[in-house]
Design a protein around this motif. Structure first.
Motif, PDB file in Angstrom:
ATOM      1  N   CYS A 139       7.327  16.887   1.370  1.00 54.35           N
ATOM      2  CA  CYS A 139       7.307  16.278   0.040  1.00 54.35           C
ATOM      3  C   CYS A 139       8.357  15.170  -0.017  1.00 54.35           C
ATOM      4  N   ASP A 140       7.892  13.941  -0.201  1.00 50.38           N
ATOM      5  CA  ASP A 140       8.815  12.812  -0.286  1.00 50.38           C
ATOM      6  C   ASP A 140       9.603  12.820  -1.591  1.00 50.38           C
ATOM      7  N   VAL A 141       9.043  13.412  -2.629  1.00 50.30           N
ATOM      8  CA  VAL A 141       9.710  13.441  -3.932  1.00 50.30           C
ATOM      9  C   VAL A 141      10.921  14.367  -3.893  1.00 50.30           C
ATOM     10  N   LEU A 142      10.735  15.566  -3.364  1.00 47.53           N
ATOM     11  CA  LEU A 142      11.824  16.544  -3.321  1.00 47.53           C
ATOM     12  C   LEU A 142      12.649  16.443  -2.043  1.00 47.53           C
ATOM     13  N   CYS A 169       2.039  21.621  -4.339  1.00 56.45           N
ATOM     14  CA  CYS A 169       3.432  21.211  -4.201  1.00 56.45           C
ATOM     15  C   CYS A 169       4.139  21.368  -5.544  1.00 56.45           C
ATOM     16  N   ALA A 200       6.562  19.801  -6.802  1.00 59.53           N
ATOM     17  CA  ALA A 200       7.156  18.586  -7.370  1.00 59.53           C
ATOM     18  C   ALA A 200       6.400  18.223  -8.648  1.00 59.53           C
ATOM     19  N   ASN A 245       5.079  16.096 -11.598  1.00 60.37           N
ATOM     20  CA  ASN A 245       4.746  14.690 -11.881  1.00 60.37           C
ATOM     21  C   ASN A 245       5.172  13.748 -10.767  1.00 60.37           C
ATOM     22  N   GLY A 246       4.927  14.123  -9.541  1.00 61.36           N
ATOM     23  CA  GLY A 246       5.350  13.246  -8.468  1.00 61.36           C
ATOM     24  C   GLY A 246       4.432  13.284  -7.281  1.00 61.36           C
ATOM     25  N   CYS A 247       4.539  14.309  -6.497  1.00 64.01           N
ATOM     26  CA  CYS A 247       3.852  14.388  -5.213  1.00 64.01           C
ATOM     27  C   CYS A 247       2.352  14.605  -5.371  1.00 64.01           C
TER      28      CYS A 247
END
Length: 82
Positions: free
Chosen positions: A50-53, A67, A69, A71-73
């Protein structure tokens, strides 16, 4: 000048002395439990980074995974049920 050299020596010693973090008994038990569970779970696994977390998740290919995360991933794995 000598103080600067002493500070540099202390920095080098600190950087060179990288060690494993000291773990408490509880942390060691948790790690052992997780390893045991992984060994007992024969399901095929996959990884999601996960690039967001900034965390890598391992999930079973036999179960749905979403995932965490918010509102992101938006990565989601769904098991095909035919």
């Amino acid at each position: 000048m000598e103080e600067d050299r002493e500070d540099e020596d202390e920095e080098k010693n600190w950087l060179n002395g990288k060690r494993e973090p000291v773990l408490s008994d509880l942390q060691k038990e948790v790690i052992a439990y997780v390893k045991k569970c992984e060994e007992e779970d024969p399901t095929p696994q996959e990884f999601h980074i996960c690039d967001v977390l900034g965390i890598r998740f391992q999930y079973s290919l036999w179960r749905d995974f979403k995932c965490p995360a918010v509102n992101g991933c938006r990565f989601e794995y769904k098991v095909c049920r035919e």
